[in-house]
Design a protein around this motif. Structure first.
Motif, PDB file in Angstrom:
ATOM      1  N   ASP A  39       0.846  -1.196   0.000  1.00 16.99           N
ATOM      2  CA  ASP A  39       0.000   0.000   0.000  1.00 16.99           C
ATOM      3  C   ASP A  39       0.885   1.251   0.000  1.00 16.99           C
ATOM      4  OD1 ASP A  39      -2.394  -1.420   0.023  1.00 16.99           O
ATOM      5  OD2 ASP A  39      -2.387  -1.567   2.213  1.00 16.99           O
ATOM      6  N   HIS A  59      -4.359   7.185  -2.245  1.00 13.32           N
ATOM      7  CA  HIS A  59      -3.478   6.042  -2.073  1.00 13.32           C
ATOM      8  C   HIS A  59      -3.742   5.017  -3.169  1.00 13.32           C
ATOM      9  CE1 HIS A  59      -7.270   4.863  -0.217  1.00 13.32           C
ATOM     10  NE2 HIS A  59      -6.923   3.616  -0.479  1.00 13.32           N
ATOM     11  N   LYS A 101      -1.774   0.957  -4.665  1.00 16.15           N
ATOM     12  CA  LYS A 101      -0.851  -0.083  -4.251  1.00 16.15           C
ATOM     13  C   LYS A 101       0.026  -0.533  -5.406  1.00 16.15           C
ATOM     14  CE  LYS A 101      -4.136  -3.979  -4.630  1.00 16.15           C
ATOM     15  NZ  LYS A 101      -4.753  -5.086  -3.863  1.00 16.15           N
TER      16      LYS A 101
END
Length: 234
Positions: free
Chosen positions: A202, A223, A225
């Motif tokens: 992540d 965010h 990953k």
């Protein structure tokens, strides 16, 4: 009916049609854009589910000490990113991919050490060239920061069973010139001279000084990953 009234009626009908078309464009357009312009995205980079046909006969006899040696990332490996977007009102998930991945690891007496992975960031691509141009230039500045890397920072004892197992590895992740300590859970399948390793990390964009990825009509989560599937051999 007079020609004046007939003309007015035609204008009203035409206006109604135009309004209907606008409504269709507003309500269906984002869905159609997300479905047909973004299209189907690649699946997550993971090992086959336990018990699937591709993983029906795992080599569970491979004890951990049988993994001893120097391992190198080989062909058919892949890495990339996965991030959620709101694209003109439509929720979509976008995945970038590259096969330009290098790396290595060492196992001695059942202990994993010296794991490294390097990804050529400029080669990561999606199904949309305009998105990729934003990614390479404004967002990731791949001319200045051409690679993302992971370097293991402490040795890890592997499970004694061998075969397929999961292990957590501490390391330093460097993205866009910024290094942060992370832990990555590796899903490992050992079979003879082959070692398949999958995992994801992540990434909060602000932690790595990554600029706001969104632009006109597109908002992006803060965010995403990094994910990878490594085909390793001795």
């Amino acid at each position: 009916m007079s020609s004046k009234k007939l003309g007015s009626r035609k204008i009203l009908i035409l206006g109604g049609v135009l309004v209907a078309l606008v409504i269709v464009a507003v309500t269906v357009g984002p869905w159609a854009y997300g479905k047909f312009v973004v299209g189907e995205q690649p699946d997550e980079l993971t090992l086959p589910a336990a018990g699937s046909s591709a993983d029906a006969k795992p080599d569970t006899s491979a004890a951990t000490d049988a993994l001893d040696g120097a391992w190198t990332v080989g062909a058919d490996s892949a890495a990339g990113y996965r991030v959620d977007e709101v694209l003109f009102g439509q929720n979509v998930t976008v995945a970038g991919r590259t096969d330009q991945v290098e790396g290595s690891a060492t196992v001695a007496d059942g202990v994993l050490s010296a794991t490294t992975m390097s990804v050529d960031m400029a080669s990561v691509a999606t199904d949309e060239s305009r998105r990729d141009a934003q990614y390479r230039d404004r967002i990731m500045d791949t001319a200045t920061y051409p690679t993302a890397t992971f370097t293991q920072t402490a040795p890890v004892e592997l499970p004694a069973t061998g075969g397929r197992f999961t292990v957590t590895v501490p390391g330093d992740l460097t993205v866009r010139g910024v290094t942060r300590a992370v832990e990555v859970e590796l899903d490992v399948q050992a079979s003879g001279e082959a070692l398949d390793v999958a995992g994801s990390i992540d990434v909060v964009f602000s932690d790595y000084e990554i600029p706001e990825p969104g632009f006109s009509g597109i908002s992006v989560d803060d965010h995403g990953k990094i994910e990878f599937l490594l085909k390793m051999a001795r």
